[in-house]
Design a protein around this motif. Structure first.
Motif, PDB file in Angstrom:
ATOM      1  N   ARG A 523     -57.968   6.231  33.462  1.00 36.69           N
ATOM      2  CA  ARG A 523     -58.996   7.278  33.432  1.00 36.69           C
ATOM      3  C   ARG A 523     -59.946   7.094  32.256  1.00 36.69           C
ATOM      4  NH1 ARG A 523     -54.314  10.319  34.766  1.00 36.69           N
ATOM      5  NH2 ARG A 523     -54.374  11.119  36.919  1.00 36.69           N
ATOM      6  N   PRO A 526     -63.371   3.932  32.559  1.00 39.47           N
ATOM      7  CA  PRO A 526     -64.773   4.033  32.991  1.00 39.47           C
ATOM      8  C   PRO A 526     -65.721   4.507  31.896  1.00 39.47           C
ATOM      9  CG  PRO A 526     -63.316   4.933  34.670  1.00 39.47           C
ATOM     10  CD  PRO A 526     -62.471   4.675  33.466  1.00 39.47           C
ATOM     11  N   ALA A 581     -61.014   4.540  39.672  1.00 35.43           N
ATOM     12  CA  ALA A 581     -61.742   4.463  38.397  1.00 35.43           C
ATOM     13  C   ALA A 581     -61.683   3.056  37.824  1.00 35.43           C
ATOM     14  CB  ALA A 581     -61.164   5.474  37.408  1.00 35.43           C
ATOM     15  N   THR A 582     -60.523   2.428  37.903  1.00 31.99           N
ATOM     16  CA  THR A 582     -60.405   1.065  37.392  1.00 31.99           C
ATOM     17  C   THR A 582     -61.261   0.103  38.195  1.00 31.99           C
ATOM     18  OG1 THR A 582     -58.147   1.554  36.685  1.00 31.99           O
ATOM     19  CG2 THR A 582     -58.767  -0.765  36.829  1.00 31.99           C
ATOM     20  N   GLN A 584     -64.030   0.755  39.798  1.00 37.15           N
ATOM     21  CA  GLN A 584     -65.429   0.959  39.421  1.00 37.15           C
ATOM     22  C   GLN A 584     -65.716   0.351  38.051  1.00 37.15           C
ATOM     23  OE1 GLN A 584     -66.425   5.024  38.703  1.00 37.15           O
ATOM     24  NE2 GLN A 584     -68.632   4.701  38.801  1.00 37.15           N
TER      25      GLN A 584
END
Length: 798
Positions: A523, A526, A581-582, A584
């Protein structure tokens, strides 16, 4: 009571922010010519009163008092051009007559308010506030259902007319004092508990003035206090009420105020619903209705409403007629609004809402001279505002910034620094134009309360830069989670705080090294990657941040597969966010130029996407990973083009095989085709749709009810058109065997997206396409590319 010199002090009871009261006060002062003027207000501000004559002082303004050690404990005493206190203050200063404030000192009132607030937080609030509204009681007694309308009829209209006609200038105050005396007899202090203390202090200050100047003194105060000031009381009794009051060190200054804030209860405890209208009445003593309608017409024309002089004339006539029918001495705001709605708005409330916001309330923002006392941070902010041509305005406006320009970049840094300090002058907004990282859009509006925020932020430093740096460093040390530190690093880059960044980086490295929660690491990634990207856009050094981001990504790569194993449904749902998230973040980090952060960083990021694809392959192939995560990993691989032809079909076939539990298979479907875009994947790849359809028809009846809610949630996210298309495809059944393209050559399709290109079908549209694009058979444009009007799209002559 008569005009001229009197044996007793002249008590001028007023309504705060009332233009009729302001005109009446001026007339009374002219008639009595007192030797001194006393005004309801904090005595500590006496030294600031001469600034009211400064050429740069433009109301509305307010006296701001705050506790020195706790700037958040503050109070305002707002003054408009039509406030009786402002008129009395200016009248006395212009004539060199002594003028003083006589209310309870701010040192006591702020300390008392702080004790009351602390008591409420401790769960021991005072008695409920049931303060009576004197104006409301008098209006109800007179048969009015609207206190504002009663006050307009009795004071704003008739009071001004009688004063202009040369009547007794003190008569209106005598009548109002008599009415307030009757209210005080009936209601006592009206549950205005602190007023008894305030009035005791005002009586003491009045005695002091009488000893110094004699009885020829004028007092301007709220009408509610007049009976208490006229009442006989001993010095001992008044001092007893003031014994033991809490006290705190207070600082005072002038700050700009707005008409919008005058419409709220603050400072004196009084608010008015229509400050713009009252300001108009004060500035237009003759023919106010005609002038108001003209002003309204100008506003409506600026907003593209068809408004003519005939509309103005008819609206004035209608408003005056309504006033006559309703028995009012003059047309007031209610009649004006009704006439505007009927004549200029054709019965619509849309123009009325615009007029109320822009004129009845208004966006006027006062100005305060530079000579006014201010904390160093406020002075530095004012210098920055002037240098960057960012004038504070009460009206909300949109500011578009191009960060490639130095001035706009400096404006962005200032706004981000203020936001970090908790001074939200500007709020980030979505740009309606370009979405590039070099663009920023802000919504700006200056509120008077921001002056208190500036005073509070003054504990961090004397300039905006030093204060933001100190606060960022403090927040980095006190941050409890890695995500907080990464978000702070992003804000430091946006605000360009180079001295705070090393502290934030140390905290970031420490938190990243100690945090073993892969979900938290994922988390936080990003925001860290965005920080590297912003650093590149803004020309700042992001090498250290990129090194930390790469290290964080490596830890996520290693820890994510074991962290996803053996999770239940809730755990899988919580882990999907870090997985996305990772993905992206890896995409952003991999696309950054290597030369912006040095060769070392570039080398570490060269195969970042390849290593992440390996992690996703591991997740998609491990049976111990829950179905939603395996399906999501497969979908991310497919979207990145990492699955060969038929591999997506193979993974889905394994997940939906008869040996797989129906609930796990339904979870895999949700992960793979869930979300708004999953339906289009099934629409364009009938092989995957056939697999889902075949699996669904084979689900045992006893398990179908278990998987139905999950499937319903998955397919309900699709748009209605996509759901309808999928239904048609399923109803039609399996697709017919495909034809080989012309010449027997089969073109390779995009991985997972149906059969190859059918050249025969594509060739059928080429003639029309050439006509549309204006090119000939060989692919070259014709000598005259302009379409000829004598032919249509098919080439036929018209």
């Amino acid at each position: 009571m008569t005009t001229g010199k009197t044996a007793e002090p002249v008590l001028l009871g007023v309504r705060h922010h009332g233009p009729g009261s302001a005109r009446a006060v001026r007339a009374a002062l002219e008639a009595t010519a007192p030797a001194a003027v006393l005004i309801e207000g904090p005595p500590e501000a006496d030294a600031l009163l001469p600034l009211a004559l400064h050429t740069d002082m433009r109301p509305p303004v307010a006296l701001l008092a705050h506790i020195v050690d706790d700037p958040g404990r503050a109070a305002f005493w707002p003054l408009a051009e039509f406030s009786p206190e402002w008129v009395a203050l200016r009248w006395a200063l212009e004539r060199g007559i002594p003028v003083r404030f006589i209310d309870l000192p701010a040192a006591h009132s702020l300390a008392m308010a702080a004790e009351e607030a602390d008591g409420e937080r401790d769960g021991t609030p005072d008695a409920p506030d049931v303060r009576i509204d004197p104006i409301g009681v008098l209006a109800e007694t007179a048969g009015y259902d609207d206190p504002e309308r009663w006050w307009e009829d009795v004071v704003e209209h008739r009071g001004a007319a009688s004063g202009a006609a040369g009547g007794d200038a003190l008569a209106p105050f005598a009548a109002l004092a008599e009415a307030m005396g009757a209210l005080r007899e009936a209601y006592g202090d009206g549950d205005h508990g602190r007023d008894l203390v305030r009035e005791a202090h005002m009586r003491l200050r009045l005695r002091e003035a009488r000893r110094e100047f004699g009885d020829d003194v004028a007092v301007v105060c709220g009408a509610w206090h007049v009976p208490a000031l006229a009442r006989r009381s001993t010095v001992t009794a008044d001092r007893r009420l003031l014994t033991g009051l809490p006290k705190a060190k207070a600082a005072l200054t002038w700050v700009p105020w707005t008409h919008r804030r005058l419409s709220r209860r603050s400072g004196y405890g009084a608010g008015i619903a229509s400050p713009g209208w009252y300001g108009h009445l004060f500035a237009s003593p003759d023919r106010p209705l005609e002038r108001w309608m003209t002003k309204v017409a100008g506003l409506l024309r600026d907003e593209d409403y068809a408004t003519s002089s005939a509309h103005v004339i008819e609206a004035v006539r209608l408003a005056e007629g309504l006033a006559t029918v309703r028995g009012r001495p003059l047309a007031g705001l209610t009649e004006a609004e009704d006439a505007i709605r009927a004549v200029m708005g054709d019965g619509s409330d849309a123009p009325s809402a615009l007029i109320h916001d822009r004129l009845v309330v208004g966006d006027v923002l006062g100005e305060v001279p530079e000579d006014a006392p201010a904390v160093p941070l406020q002075r530095d902010l004012a210098r920055s505002q002037r240098a960057l041509r960012l004038k504070p305005e009460a009206r909300e406006r949109e500011l578009e910034l191009d960060l490639r320009k130095e001035t706009d970049a400096a404006r962005s840094r200032l706004l981000h620094r203020l936001a970090l300090l908790g001074i939200p002058w500007g709020e980030p907004a979505r740009s309606r134009g370009s979405t590039g990282t070099f663009r920023e859009t802000w919504q700006l509006r200056w509120e008077p309360e921001l002056s208190v925020r500036v005073a509070e932020a003054g504990i961090w430093g004397t300039t905006v830069l030093s204060a933001a740096t100190a606060k960022a460093a403090s927040q980095a040390v006190d941050a409890a989670t890695l995500a907080e530190v990464t978000a702070l690093a992003e804000r430091c880059l946006l605000a360009e705080l180079p001295d705070a960044l090393p502290v934030v980086m140390r905290a970031l490295s420490d938190r990243a090294a100690l945090d073993a929660d892969v979900g938290q690491l994922a988390r936080a990634l990003p925001a860290l990657v965005r920080s590297v990207r912003y650093g590149d856009v803004r020309g700042t050094d992001g090498a250290a941040l990129r090194e930390v981001a790469l290290g964080l990504a490596e830890r996520v790569f290693v820890g994510l597969p074991p962290a996803c194993a053996g999770l239940d449904d809730d755990g899988a749902a919580q882990m999907r966010g870090p997985l996305d998230a990772t993905h992206q973040a890896v995409g952003l980090l991999d696309r950054l130029p290597d030369d912006t952060t040095g060769s070392a960083a570039g080398t570490g990021a060269a195969d970042l996407r390849t290593r992440w694809a390996g992690v996703l392959r591991t997740l998609s192939a491990r049976d111990v990973v829950p179905g939603p995560l395996r399906g999501r990993a497969a979908r991310l691989l497919l979207d990145d083009g990492q699955l060969g032809d038929g591999e997506a079909e193979r993974l889905m076939g394994l997940a939906l095989s008869p040996g797989a539990a129906p609930a796990d298979a339904a979870g895999w479907i949700e992960g793979f085709v869930g979300g708004g875009d999953g339906g289009m994947l099934l629409v364009h790849d009938e092989r995957l749709l056939a697999l889902v359809d075949g699996w669904l028809t084979g689900v045992p009846a006893d398990a179908f009810t278990d998987v139905l809610p999950l499937l319903r949630r998955t397919f309900a996210a699709y748009e209605s058109g996509v759901r309808r298309t999928l239904g048609e495809l399923v109803r039609r059944g399996p697709a017919a065997p495909r034809r080989d393209p012309a010449g027997g050559a089969v073109d390779a399709a995009a991985p997972g997206f149906g059969p190859g290109l059918d050249r025969d079908r594509a060739a059928a549209v080429l003639p029309t396409l050439r006509l549309l694009l204006g090119i000939d058979q060989d692919g070259d444009p014709p000598p005259h590319p302009t379409p000829r009007p004598e032919t249509d799209l098919t080439g036929a002559r018209r």
